[in-house]
Design a protein around this motif. Structure first.
Motif, PDB file in Angstrom:
ATOM      1  N   ALA A  23      19.871   9.947 -19.270  1.00 15.66           N
ATOM      2  CA  ALA A  23      20.531   9.227 -18.263  1.00 15.66           C
ATOM      3  C   ALA A  23      20.965   7.990 -18.106  1.00 15.66           C
ATOM      4  O   ALA A  23      22.247   7.787 -17.614  1.00 15.66           O
ATOM      5  CB  ALA A  23      19.948   9.925 -17.054  1.00 15.66           C
ATOM      6  N   ARG A  31      18.090  18.556 -16.586  1.00 20.42           N
ATOM      7  CA  ARG A  31      17.843  18.230 -15.026  1.00 20.42           C
ATOM      8  C   ARG A  31      17.047  16.944 -15.133  1.00 20.42           C
ATOM      9  O   ARG A  31      17.693  15.750 -15.555  1.00 20.42           O
ATOM     10  CB  ARG A  31      16.509  19.333 -14.721  1.00 20.42           C
ATOM     11  N   THR A  32      18.287  15.859 -13.612  1.00 23.56           N
ATOM     12  CA  THR A  32      18.188  14.706 -13.241  1.00 23.56           C
ATOM     13  C   THR A  32      16.218  14.349 -13.282  1.00 23.56           C
ATOM     14  O   THR A  32      15.792  14.508 -12.943  1.00 23.56           O
ATOM     15  CB  THR A  32      18.767  14.577 -11.545  1.00 23.56           C
ATOM     16  N   LEU A 320      21.898  13.375  -5.123  1.00 26.06           N
ATOM     17  CA  LEU A 320      22.537  14.173  -6.569  1.00 26.06           C
ATOM     18  C   LEU A 320      23.730  14.537  -6.521  1.00 26.06           C
ATOM     19  O   LEU A 320      24.371  14.473  -7.176  1.00 26.06           O
ATOM     20  CB  LEU A 320      21.572  15.179  -6.006  1.00 26.06           C
ATOM     21  N   ALA A 324      25.959  12.509  -8.786  1.00 26.52           N
ATOM     22  CA  ALA A 324      27.118  13.300  -9.983  1.00 26.52           C
ATOM     23  C   ALA A 324      28.042  12.538 -10.114  1.00 26.52           C
ATOM     24  O   ALA A 324      28.771  13.409 -11.505  1.00 26.52           O
ATOM     25  CB  ALA A 324      27.488  15.376  -9.278  1.00 26.52           C
ATOM     26  N   HIS A 329      22.862   9.346 -14.060  1.00 27.72           N
ATOM     27  CA  HIS A 329      22.159   9.093 -12.839  1.00 27.72           C
ATOM     28  C   HIS A 329      21.070   9.649 -13.007  1.00 27.72           C
ATOM     29  O   HIS A 329      19.909  10.667 -13.054  1.00 27.72           O
ATOM     30  CB  HIS A 329      22.398  10.164 -11.635  1.00 27.72           C
ATOM     31  N   PHE A 331      16.717   9.591 -10.652  1.00 28.18           N
ATOM     32  CA  PHE A 331      17.790   9.843  -8.833  1.00 28.18           C
ATOM     33  C   PHE A 331      15.881   9.010  -9.042  1.00 28.18           C
ATOM     34  O   PHE A 331      15.254   8.872  -9.039  1.00 28.18           O
ATOM     35  CB  PHE A 331      16.598  10.996  -9.206  1.00 28.18           C
TER      36      PHE A 331
END
Length: 355
Positions: A23, A31-32, A320, A324, A329, A331
């Protein structure tokens, strides 16, 4: 680019391919990834147990204790990164400055730096001695990454403006009167002090990476109290000097400041590859200000940790959705975990983000 050791988690455990690093480099992830600033420490009962009878800074400098505290939230919450348990004034303690973390107050400096003679005394200290003093940091990181394995460790240090301000003010401040007085009336002395702080902080950060950290974050708690003009003239070159200590290493470089919405572009220009954003600025707006080409980290309002599950879910979904828009990104909260946070809520937030 300097290669990391084959034994470094970057190679040995594949942290280069972790969700966090992906990321941070704009690579799509299933997944974030999520971690929390100040996740290591205050809110966890297991932290309070292991630290009983030990001061904050002493616990940072005990390798076994620092490693244990760093790993605790990874075990409990399932976050996608550990953040090295430390404090922004640890490099100053290692450099021989008398400083303590006073409960309820924060860092307090025994003898604040106020004169040219004070700064000259700092400059006279040996960089080689300081490198030797970093031994417990290297050991703590080594112990930490041995347990974290494929979970990356984020190295950490305070930015020169914030750290130098503590040295000048003697403790927390809202007005930074001594700091700004020196900046404006004796810019030559300010540049010398900030340069010295940047060198020691940069060496502290590099030691963490070479010992096993897979990303770094430079944290500027107080830069939001400056105008853009003052930031560019008095602060940015010194933050860049910190990042320069790790710029030849392949790890992502995160820059975060509190209330620094108007400084984002300048802070990125100091050498960041990822910009942390506090909860005051929506991530899609931050992305636009940065030209849409910089991965972002953030930025759930910590107050939502004390709200209803429905409100938290809505807040998470908003973060989120806005995140995006950026190339990547990570979190996080818009600031650190408050000490009174229910740990179960943090675990819940991680599950929500991952879902």
């Amino acid at each position: 680019m300097t290669k990391l050791s084959p034994a470094h988690p970057w190679h040995a455990h594949g942290t280069a391919a972790s969700a966090l690093v992906a990321a941070a480099t704009g690579t799509p992830t299933p997944r974030t990834p999520v971690w929390f600033m100040r996740q290591a420490g205050r809110s966890l009962p297991e932290y309070r147990r292991v630290r009983e009878g030990t001061t904050m800074l002493d616990s940072c400098l005990r390798p076994d204790l620092a490693a244990e505290i760093t790993c605790q939230p990874v075990r409990r919450h399932g976050v996608d990164a550990g953040v090295f348990f430390s404090d922004i004034v640890v490099p100053m303690r290692l450099a021989g400055i008398g400083v303590e973390i006073v409960p309820g107050t924060g860092p307090v400096v025994e003898h604040p730096i106020r004169t040219e003679a004070d700064i000259a005394a700092l400059e006279a200290t040996s960089a080689d001695d300081y490198e030797a003093a970093l031994a417990p940091i290297r050991e703590a990181v080594t112990l930490t990454v041995a347990e974290l394995a494929a979970t990356p460790l984020v190295g950490f240090c305070g930015a020169p403006f914030t750290v130098a301000s503590y040295l000048l003010e003697g403790g927390p401040s809202r007005e930074y009167l001594h700091t700004k007085a020196m900046m404006y009336s004796r810019p030559d002395l300010w540049q010398r002090l900030a340069s010295w702080v940047a060198d020691r902080s940069g060496r502290f950060l590099r030691a963490q990476v070479l010992a096993g950290a897979s990303a770094v974050q430079l944290f500027d708690s107080w830069a939001g109290g400056l105008s853009l003009e003052d930031y560019l003239g008095f602060v940015k070159p010194h933050s860049k000097a910190v990042f320069d200590h790790v710029a030849d290493l392949p790890v992502p470089r995160i820059h975060f400041g509190v209330n620094t919405s108007e400084l984002l572009v300048a802070m990125r220009e100091a050498g960041a590859t990822v910009m942390g954003v506090d909860h005051r600025l929506p991530l899609d707006v931050a992305n636009a200000r940065l030209g849409g080409n910089t991965p972002l980290q953030g930025n759930l309002d910590p107050a939502l940790l004390f709200s209803s599950a429905e409100a938290r879910r809505a807040g998470i979904e908003t973060v989120l959705r806005r995140g995006a828009k950026a190339p990547g990104h990570i979190f996080n909260l818009g600031h650190g975990v408050p000490p009174s946070t229910d740990p179960a809520v943090l675990t819940e937030v991680v599950a929500m983000v991952h879902a």
